[in-house]
Each structure stands twice: as C-alpha cells, then as structure tokens.
Write a protein that holds these residues in place. Structure first.
Motif, mmCIF file in Angstrom:
data_model
loop_
_atom_site.group_PDB
_atom_site.id
_atom_site.type_symbol
_atom_site.label_atom_id
_atom_site.label_comp_id
_atom_site.label_asym_id
_atom_site.label_seq_id
_atom_site.Cartn_x
_atom_site.Cartn_y
_atom_site.Cartn_z
ATOM 1 N N TYR A 195 0.848 -1.196 0.000
ATOM 2 C CA TYR A 195 0.000 0.000 0.000
ATOM 3 C C TYR A 195 0.883 1.247 0.000
ATOM 4 C CZ TYR A 195 -3.676 -3.271 1.323
ATOM 5 O OH TYR A 195 -4.560 -4.325 1.348
ATOM 6 N N LEU A 196 0.780 2.032 -1.064
ATOM 7 C CA LEU A 196 1.526 3.277 -1.191
ATOM 8 C C LEU A 196 0.558 4.445 -1.090
ATOM 9 C CD1 LEU A 196 4.143 4.870 -1.843
ATOM 10 C CD2 LEU A 196 3.579 4.580 -4.273
ATOM 11 N N TYR A 197 0.864 5.376 -0.184
ATOM 12 C CA TYR A 197 0.013 6.545 0.072
ATOM 13 C C TYR A 197 0.744 7.769 -0.474
ATOM 14 C CZ TYR A 197 -3.225 9.380 2.978
ATOM 15 O OH TYR A 197 -4.190 10.236 3.446
ATOM 16 N N VAL A 198 0.167 8.403 -1.475
ATOM 17 C CA VAL A 198 0.809 9.536 -2.154
ATOM 18 C C VAL A 198 0.157 10.829 -1.689
ATOM 19 C CG1 VAL A 198 1.294 10.612 -4.381
ATOM 20 C CG2 VAL A 198 1.379 8.116 -4.158
ATOM 21 N N GLU A 199 0.972 11.733 -1.167
ATOM 22 C CA GLU A 199 0.506 13.048 -0.734
ATOM 23 C C GLU A 199 1.187 14.128 -1.571
ATOM 24 O OE1 GLU A 199 0.230 14.050 3.353
ATOM 25 O OE2 GLU A 199 0.062 11.979 4.031
ATOM 26 N N GLY A 200 0.494 14.706 -2.548
ATOM 27 C CA GLY A 200 0.875 15.805 -3.399
ATOM 28 C C GLY A 200 2.358 16.111 -3.469
ATOM 29 N N GLY A 201 2.665 17.292 -3.985
ATOM 30 C CA GLY A 201 1.791 18.328 -4.485
ATOM 31 C C GLY A 201 1.202 18.078 -5.860
ATOM 32 N N ALA A 202 0.887 19.207 -6.495
ATOM 33 C CA ALA A 202 0.127 19.157 -7.725
ATOM 34 C C ALA A 202 0.858 18.417 -8.838
ATOM 35 C CB ALA A 202 -0.206 20.580 -8.174
ATOM 36 N N ARG A 203 2.168 18.617 -8.938
ATOM 37 C CA ARG A 203 2.930 17.966 -10.008
ATOM 38 C C ARG A 203 3.021 16.460 -9.776
ATOM 39 N NH1 ARG A 203 8.687 20.434 -11.218
ATOM 40 N NH2 ARG A 203 7.294 22.177 -11.697
ATOM 41 N N THR A 204 3.264 16.063 -8.536
ATOM 42 C CA THR A 204 3.348 14.636 -8.219
ATOM 43 C C THR A 204 2.006 13.958 -8.449
ATOM 44 O OG1 THR A 204 5.119 14.977 -6.617
ATOM 45 C CG2 THR A 204 3.786 12.986 -6.363
ATOM 46 N N ALA A 205 0.933 14.592 -7.994
ATOM 47 C CA ALA A 205 -0.395 14.027 -8.193
ATOM 48 C C ALA A 205 -0.684 13.839 -9.678
ATOM 49 C CB ALA A 205 -1.445 14.926 -7.552
ATOM 50 N N ALA A 206 -0.381 14.848 -10.470
ATOM 51 C CA ALA A 206 -0.641 14.766 -11.904
ATOM 52 C C ALA A 206 0.188 13.672 -12.566
ATOM 53 C CB ALA A 206 -0.362 16.117 -12.556
ATOM 54 N N SER A 207 1.424 13.495 -12.113
ATOM 55 C CA SER A 207 2.283 12.483 -12.734
ATOM 56 C C SER A 207 1.761 11.075 -12.488
ATOM 57 C CB SER A 207 3.722 12.622 -12.224
ATOM 58 O OG SER A 207 3.832 12.276 -10.859
ATOM 59 N N PHE A 208 1.208 10.822 -11.312
ATOM 60 C CA PHE A 208 0.636 9.513 -11.032
ATOM 61 C C PHE A 208 -0.666 9.302 -11.802
ATOM 62 C CE2 PHE A 208 3.750 9.119 -7.743
ATOM 63 C CZ PHE A 208 3.855 7.762 -7.498
ATOM 64 N N LEU A 209 -1.467 10.346 -11.931
ATOM 65 C CA LEU A 209 -2.690 10.238 -12.714
ATOM 66 C C LEU A 209 -2.387 10.035 -14.195
ATOM 67 C CD1 LEU A 209 -4.756 13.013 -10.936
ATOM 68 C CD2 LEU A 209 -5.311 10.565 -10.954
ATOM 69 N N GLU A 210 -1.405 10.740 -14.698
ATOM 70 C CA GLU A 210 -1.048 10.601 -16.109
ATOM 71 C C GLU A 210 -0.563 9.181 -16.411
ATOM 72 O OE1 GLU A 210 1.377 13.038 -19.574
ATOM 73 O OE2 GLU A 210 1.894 13.385 -17.473
ATOM 74 N N ALA A 211 0.152 8.584 -15.455
ATOM 75 C CA ALA A 211 0.632 7.214 -15.634
ATOM 76 C C ALA A 211 -0.448 6.184 -15.329
ATOM 77 C CB ALA A 211 1.843 6.971 -14.730
ATOM 78 N N ASP A 212 -1.641 6.637 -14.939
ATOM 79 C CA ASP A 212 -2.766 5.771 -14.585
ATOM 80 C C ASP A 212 -2.370 4.753 -13.517
ATOM 81 O OD1 ASP A 212 -5.361 4.883 -14.566
ATOM 82 O OD2 ASP A 212 -5.158 3.620 -16.354
ATOM 83 N N LEU A 213 -1.720 5.255 -12.472
ATOM 84 C CA LEU A 213 -1.269 4.398 -11.381
ATOM 85 C C LEU A 213 -2.048 4.629 -10.090
ATOM 86 C CD1 LEU A 213 2.602 4.603 -11.913
ATOM 87 C CD2 LEU A 213 1.122 2.619 -12.309
ATOM 88 N N VAL A 214 -3.069 5.467 -10.128
ATOM 89 C CA VAL A 214 -3.863 5.731 -8.924
ATOM 90 C C VAL A 214 -5.044 4.766 -8.883
ATOM 91 C CG1 VAL A 214 -5.215 7.427 -7.651
ATOM 92 C CG2 VAL A 214 -3.166 8.154 -8.918
ATOM 93 N N ASP A 215 -5.113 3.991 -7.799
ATOM 94 C CA ASP A 215 -6.197 3.030 -7.629
ATOM 95 C C ASP A 215 -7.322 3.570 -6.760
ATOM 96 O OD1 ASP A 215 -4.827 0.696 -8.942
ATOM 97 O OD2 ASP A 215 -3.390 1.087 -7.335
ATOM 98 N N ARG A 216 -6.988 4.496 -5.873
ATOM 99 C CA ARG A 216 -7.976 5.068 -4.957
ATOM 100 C C ARG A 216 -7.632 6.542 -4.773
ATOM 101 N NH1 ARG A 216 -11.436 3.291 -0.408
ATOM 102 N NH2 ARG A 216 -11.373 4.836 1.272
ATOM 103 N N LEU A 217 -8.640 7.367 -4.863
ATOM 104 C CA LEU A 217 -8.495 8.805 -4.713
ATOM 105 C C LEU A 217 -9.225 9.226 -3.447
ATOM 106 C CD1 LEU A 217 -7.555 11.493 -6.079
ATOM 107 C CD2 LEU A 217 -9.753 11.511 -7.268
ATOM 108 N N GLU A 218 -8.518 9.896 -2.526
ATOM 109 C CA GLU A 218 -9.118 10.352 -1.281
ATOM 110 C C GLU A 218 -9.019 11.869 -1.207
ATOM 111 O OE1 GLU A 218 -8.452 6.334 1.403
ATOM 112 O OE2 GLU A 218 -7.381 8.157 1.983
ATOM 113 N N ILE A 219 -10.177 12.520 -1.111
ATOM 114 C CA ILE A 219 -10.242 13.981 -1.168
ATOM 115 C C ILE A 219 -10.827 14.512 0.129
ATOM 116 C CG2 ILE A 219 -11.262 15.971 -2.332
ATOM 117 C CD1 ILE A 219 -11.232 14.379 -4.908
ATOM 118 N N TYR A 220 -10.081 15.389 0.773
ATOM 119 C CA TYR A 220 -10.553 16.119 1.942
ATOM 120 C C TYR A 220 -10.864 17.539 1.474
ATOM 121 C CZ TYR A 220 -8.415 12.269 4.533
ATOM 122 O OH TYR A 220 -8.076 11.026 5.018
ATOM 123 N N ARG A 221 -12.102 17.961 1.690
ATOM 124 C CA ARG A 221 -12.532 19.258 1.173
ATOM 125 C C ARG A 221 -12.958 20.147 2.342
ATOM 126 N NH1 ARG A 221 -13.657 19.770 -4.081
ATOM 127 N NH2 ARG A 221 -14.208 17.550 -4.194
#
Length: 328
Positions: A255-281
């Motif tokens: 289990y890998l937990y990725v905490e931003g920032g914006a560039r890191t988040a985008a790079s994982f999404l672009e590589a389609d490696l995110v299995d679960r997205l957790e959003i605190y608003r």
C-alpha cells in the motif's frame, strides 16, 4: 456505497464475511509481504474465534482462529477473506490442512488466491476432506486485500492519492502556504490512513520546501509510521527515492500513500497508477491559490467520465471526506 451481496451467499453469510474483511484491517500493513487476512469462526450464530494475519505474515488468520476455537471448530462455519493457503512453509503448516483437520461444516472464502502455490488448490483440498467450501468472490474481501492483489496482478503497490482542497480546488495559497486547509478531525483521519500504508510518498518540491515528517502521530499508532519515499531525481536525505512513477514496483510495499503536491499528483494520474483517490474538502475559498492538479494529459472531456466510482463519504468536523475507486 455498499457493494452487492455475492449471488452465491445468503445475507447472514455475506454479513459475516464483511465482518471478517473489517477484521483484516488489523493485519495491515504489518503482515507485508503476506496478505492481511481476516477469519471468523461462527457456530450457532455466535463468533467463537477470530484471527488476522500477524506481523511479518505468521501466524496466518486461520491458524490463529483455529487455535482459539479448539475442538469447537468442528461443525462450525469458517469465514475467511482469502483462500486458505495450500503450501507448507518453514514457518508453518498449510491452512487448508489445518482446516481439514479441524472439520468445520463449511468454509466460506471471500477471494481466490492468485499465488500459484494455492490458486484453487486450497478449496480443492477442503472439498476433498468433505468440507463444503464456497468461493464467494466478495467485494469487501477483495477491497481488504487490494494491496496484496495489486502486487500479485500488477507487480506494484496499490496506490492511494490523497488531496486536501478548498472548495475552489486549491491546495495552498499563491505563496505556497498550506497549513492548515483542513481542520483537526480531517488531519487526524489522514494519520489513520497513513497507518494503513507500508509506504508514503511526496514530490521532491514538497520534500525540500517543507521537510515533512510523513509519520503517524496518533496515540498508540506511532509505530505504524510508513517508509518514506520521495519522487525526485535528486538526493533526499532521510528518505528513499524514485525518479518516476513507473518505478514504484521497486517500493517494497503493498500500500503506497501519495501526498501531493500538484505535479506529483498529476504524474501519477497521467501514468494511470492511482487506484484510490481520497479527497478532503474544507469549506473555504482561497481564490488565486495553487490548484490541486497540473495537466495530466486528458485529451478530451469524454475521457474523464467513467473512471472513478464513489465508495465512501463522511463528514469530519466542518470538512468532507470522499473516496473514489478507479474503475478498470
């Protein structure tokens, strides 16, 4: 959202299996590299024993529960989230053999094991011993085993991307200050999520600017702090590094937990490696702040639809937590 009941289970069996899946969380992440499994032994509608995979993978959940149940396991129902192992290890016997010797009436299995040493063989061994063995393909069990199954099937950890946002989608003020967007309850919840991960990763910019501790600061859970990793081509004293998201197979985690920032988040999404997205608003507006995501290569709006399924939502004080699973 509540996953559907497997078609080959009655409602009571489905509830017991879901309870075993919740119990399996106690094994995570200490059971790595073994799967975190939960097991309940039920007789006449009452739980007589329970078990979960212990630290470093042994004893297995079934062995723990059977030892507690003793002779009372005979004629009982066993609910286990993963197919009982069929191979003997230097560290212990095969759970399928232990169950066969204990002679329960039924063994209800939540998910088949992709390990070729067990796949299908565990259930076959139970049936050969005259025990009714039911493979339920239970979504609760699969979810509780997501790290193990992702590692087995995709040769990488299961990846959760966490974002803490304002209502207008910002993760920080324009000057980069971000402490604190969310309130105390949401921040405590983040630490509980960290405690369920083997490894936590931030980008190099976040590491150099903030020197984050990336640990678990909840009473009694401090020892659950995950490995620290940084996405960077530079050195990161105090952490290990990868240069690109595609290298996450090197991270010895389920289990890998990725905490931003914006560039890191985008790079994982672009590589389609995110299995679960957790959003605190948080119920705040920033205006002109740093957006949560950079461009991650979405070609057209139609590609954005159908990718994420909502699986959880709750209020944390004034803030809102939402989780989404990647549909594949």
């Amino acid at each position: 959202m509540t996953p559907p009941t497997p078609s080959n289970l009655g409602s009571n069996d489905a509830r017991w299996l879901a309870a075993a899946a919740r119990l399996a969380l106690r094994a995570r992440p200490a059971s790595n590299p073994n799967p975190g499994v939960g097991c309940l032994i039920v007789k006449q509608g009452r739980v007589i024993a329970r078990g979960w995979t212990q630290a470093r993978g042994r004893p297995h959940a079934e062995a723990m529960a059977l030892e507690l149940a003793g002779d009372d396991a005979r004629g009982a129902d066993v609910f286990v989230t993963l197919e009982p192992c069929a191979h003997v290890s230097q560290r212990g016997p095969a759970c399928a053999d232990l169950l066969a010797a204990a002679a329960p009436a039924r063994v209800i299995v939540g998910a088949s094991d992709p390990d070729p040493r067990t796949a299908g063989k565990g259930i076959e061994r139970l049936r050969a011993a005259g025990i009714e063995a039911i493979l339920a393909q239970d979504p609760h069990s699969a979810d509780s085993l997501s790290g193990y199954l992702t590692r087995a099937r995709r040769d990488r950890p299961h990846v959760t991307l966490k974002l803490a946002l304002s209502l207008d989608g910002c993760i920080a003020m324009a000057d980069g200050s971000s402490q604190w967007i969310t309130g105390e309850a949401a921040r405590a919840h983040v630490h509980s999520r960290r405690a369920l991960a083997d490894a936590i990763l931030v980008g190099g910019g976040t590491w150099r600017a903030d020197t984050p501790r990336l640990d678990v600061r909840l009473p009694g859970l401090e020892t659950r702090s995950p490995q620290r990793w940084v996405l960077t081509s530079q050195e990161a004293p105090g952490a290990r590094t990868i240069a690109a998201p595609a290298e996450i197979a090197r991270i010895p985690a389920q289990y890998l937990y990725v905490e931003g920032g914006a560039r890191t988040a985008a790079s994982f999404l672009e590589a389609d490696l995110v299995d679960r997205l957790e959003i605190y608003r948080a119920p705040i507006l920033i205006g002109g702040g740093i957006p949560a995501l950079q461009d991650f290569g979405l070609g057209e709006l139609a590609q954005a639809h159908g990718r994420w399924q909502p699986v959880e939502r709750r209020n944390l004080g004034p803030d809102t937590f939402e989780a989404f699973a990647r549909t594949r």
